[in-house]
Scaffold this motif. Structure first.
Motif, PDB file in Angstrom:
ATOM      1  N   LEU A   1      10.442   4.056  -5.311  1.00 31.77           N
ATOM      2  CA  LEU A   1      11.129   4.326  -4.043  1.00 31.77           C
ATOM      3  C   LEU A   1      11.018   5.744  -3.848  1.00 31.77           C
ATOM      4  O   LEU A   1      11.635   6.724  -5.364  1.00 31.77           O
ATOM      5  N   ARG A   2      10.871   6.864  -3.267  1.00 27.98           N
ATOM      6  CA  ARG A   2      10.694   8.250  -3.182  1.00 27.98           C
ATOM      7  C   ARG A   2      11.605   8.723  -2.669  1.00 27.98           C
ATOM      8  O   ARG A   2      12.720   7.732  -1.929  1.00 27.98           O
ATOM      9  N   GLU A   3      11.841  10.287  -2.857  1.00 29.30           N
ATOM     10  CA  GLU A   3      13.703  10.415  -2.087  1.00 29.30           C
ATOM     11  C   GLU A   3      13.514  10.576  -0.925  1.00 29.30           C
ATOM     12  O   GLU A   3      14.561  10.317  -0.495  1.00 29.30           O
ATOM     13  N   ASP A   4      12.195  10.432  -0.076  1.00 21.08           N
ATOM     14  CA  ASP A   4      12.224  10.224   0.869  1.00 21.08           C
ATOM     15  C   ASP A   4      12.281   8.685   2.208  1.00 21.08           C
ATOM     16  O   ASP A   4      12.967   8.980   2.921  1.00 21.08           O
ATOM     17  N   GLY A   5      12.834   8.373   1.099  1.00 18.84           N
ATOM     18  CA  GLY A   5      12.845   6.115   1.461  1.00 18.84           C
ATOM     19  C   GLY A   5      12.453   6.085   1.345  1.00 18.84           C
ATOM     20  O   GLY A   5      12.772   4.856   1.633  1.00 18.84           O
ATOM     21  N   LYS A   6      10.523   6.302   1.146  1.00 15.25           N
ATOM     22  CA  LYS A   6       9.627   5.896   1.782  1.00 15.25           C
ATOM     23  C   LYS A   6       9.465   4.834   0.497  1.00 15.25           C
ATOM     24  O   LYS A   6       9.600   5.343  -0.920  1.00 15.25           O
ATOM     25  N   THR A   7       8.852   3.811   0.450  1.00 14.56           N
ATOM     26  CA  THR A   7       7.824   3.272  -0.793  1.00 14.56           C
ATOM     27  C   THR A   7       6.526   3.936  -1.238  1.00 14.56           C
ATOM     28  O   THR A   7       5.876   4.900  -0.232  1.00 14.56           O
ATOM     29  N   GLN A   8       6.191   3.888  -1.957  1.00 21.95           N
ATOM     30  CA  GLN A   8       4.607   4.977  -2.901  1.00 21.95           C
ATOM     31  C   GLN A   8       4.413   3.778  -3.670  1.00 21.95           C
ATOM     32  O   GLN A   8       5.027   2.782  -4.428  1.00 21.95           O
ATOM     33  N   SER A   9       3.075   3.746  -3.285  1.00 19.35           N
ATOM     34  CA  SER A   9       1.766   2.577  -4.194  1.00 19.35           C
ATOM     35  C   SER A   9       1.010   3.273  -4.973  1.00 19.35           C
ATOM     36  O   SER A   9       1.018   4.210  -4.685  1.00 19.35           O
ATOM     37  N   VAL A  10       0.840   3.245  -6.576  1.00 18.52           N
ATOM     38  CA  VAL A  10       0.910   3.583  -7.820  1.00 18.52           C
ATOM     39  C   VAL A  10      -0.200   2.547  -8.352  1.00 18.52           C
ATOM     40  O   VAL A  10       0.055   1.578  -8.408  1.00 18.52           O
ATOM     41  N   ASN A  11      -1.922   2.339  -7.695  1.00 19.88           N
ATOM     42  CA  ASN A  11      -3.229   1.504  -8.154  1.00 19.88           C
ATOM     43  C   ASN A  11      -3.556   2.468  -9.587  1.00 19.88           C
ATOM     44  O   ASN A  11      -4.255   3.800  -9.734  1.00 19.88           O
ATOM     45  N   LEU A  12      -2.779   1.657 -10.546  1.00 20.83           N
ATOM     46  CA  LEU A  12      -3.835   2.563 -11.828  1.00 20.83           C
ATOM     47  C   LEU A  12      -5.120   1.034 -12.148  1.00 20.83           C
ATOM     48  O   LEU A  12      -4.853  -0.226 -12.255  1.00 20.83           O
ATOM     49  N   GLN A  13      -6.175   1.422 -12.411  1.00 23.33           N
ATOM     50  CA  GLN A  13      -7.413   0.745 -12.312  1.00 23.33           C
ATOM     51  C   GLN A  13      -8.138   0.106 -14.102  1.00 23.33           C
ATOM     52  O   GLN A  13      -7.432   0.635 -14.618  1.00 23.33           O
ATOM     53  N   ASN A  14      -8.732  -0.176 -14.317  1.00 19.60           N
ATOM     54  CA  ASN A  14      -9.156  -0.606 -15.431  1.00 19.60           C
ATOM     55  C   ASN A  14      -7.904  -1.252 -16.406  1.00 19.60           C
ATOM     56  O   ASN A  14      -7.942  -1.558 -18.048  1.00 19.60           O
ATOM     57  N   ALA A  15      -6.868  -1.907 -15.851  1.00 14.65           N
ATOM     58  CA  ALA A  15      -6.848  -3.176 -16.894  1.00 14.65           C
ATOM     59  C   ALA A  15      -6.421  -4.297 -16.765  1.00 14.65           C
ATOM     60  O   ALA A  15      -5.992  -5.102 -15.869  1.00 14.65           O
ATOM     61  N   ASN A  16      -7.639  -4.321 -17.772  1.00 18.30           N
ATOM     62  CA  ASN A  16      -8.192  -6.132 -17.845  1.00 18.30           C
ATOM     63  C   ASN A  16      -6.990  -7.051 -18.690  1.00 18.30           C
ATOM     64  O   ASN A  16      -7.302  -6.697 -20.046  1.00 18.30           O
ATOM     65  N   LEU A  17      -6.240  -7.468 -17.952  1.00 19.04           N
ATOM     66  CA  LEU A  17      -4.407  -8.303 -18.933  1.00 19.04           C
ATOM     67  C   LEU A  17      -4.653  -8.872 -18.452  1.00 19.04           C
ATOM     68  O   LEU A  17      -3.917  -9.705 -19.567  1.00 19.04           O
ATOM     69  N   SER A  18      -5.319 -10.014 -17.691  1.00 23.66           N
ATOM     70  CA  SER A  18      -5.322 -11.202 -17.614  1.00 23.66           C
ATOM     71  C   SER A  18      -6.734 -12.039 -18.331  1.00 23.66           C
ATOM     72  O   SER A  18      -7.367 -12.989 -17.531  1.00 23.66           O
ATOM     73  N   ASP A  19      -6.995 -11.813 -18.981  1.00 23.18           N
ATOM     74  CA  ASP A  19      -7.706 -12.375 -19.538  1.00 23.18           C
ATOM     75  C   ASP A  19      -7.254 -13.272 -20.898  1.00 23.18           C
ATOM     76  O   ASP A  19      -8.149 -14.532 -21.319  1.00 23.18           O
TER      77      ASP A  19
END
Length: 160
Positions: A43-61
């Motif tokens: 949640l940002r200061e302005d009340g909106k939702t911010q989405s951040v995609n972080l790549q290269n996360a091969n976690l479900s192997d």
């Protein structure tokens, strides 16, 4: 976070901070196994939702992994997120809008949940979870048994 296991190509919500009263999401960390990403929503200061995609996360192997999600700049106008998987930096995002500030007197109105949300449940297991407030990536890495050295951590952050 430390030591969790996801079946191949699965995912789910690892950790979330929500308002107890209305389930409003303050911060949520989700593994998207099929596309090897970690999605962070806040949640940002302005009340909106911010989405951040972080790549290269091969976690479900199907193998156990540990991650560190470092969020810095919380006291400033712009924040940075860094994703480390098994002690190696995989991705980062800089210049993100500031998160909403939660007054200390409202801290007891926040619900911390791991592995699920009201409508979905993470597949796999979360063996251990640690939250660190403050400190450098080198210090947090040492607490997580990651052999970060100052020069390597600075090089990984693109400062050299």
């Amino acid at each position: 976070m430390r030591q969790f296991l996801l079946p191949p190509r699965q995912g789910g919500i690892l950790l979330g901070f929500y308002a107890k009263r209305d389930n409003m999401r303050y911060l949520e960390v989700t593994v998207m196994g099929k596309i090897n990403r970690v999605l962070v929503r806040y949640l940002r200061e302005d009340g909106k939702t911010q989405s951040v995609n972080l790549q290269n996360a091969n976690l479900s192997d199907g193998n156990p992994h540990s991650i560190i999600l470092r969020i810095s700049g919380l006291q400033h106008d712009l924040i940075t997120m860094e994703l480390y998987v098994d002690c190696r930096q995989m991705d980062s995002s800089v210049g993100l809008p500031a998160m909403v500030t939660i007054p200390p007197e409202q801290a007891d109105t926040i619900d911390v949940r791991t592995g699920h949300r009201a409508y979905t449940r993470m597949q796999g297991s979360l063996e251990e979870l640690k939250l660190f407030l403050g400190g450098t990536v080198v210090r947090v890495g040492a607490l997580q048994e990651c052999p970060f050295q100052r020069d390597d951590a600075v090089r990984n952050m693109g400062m050299i």
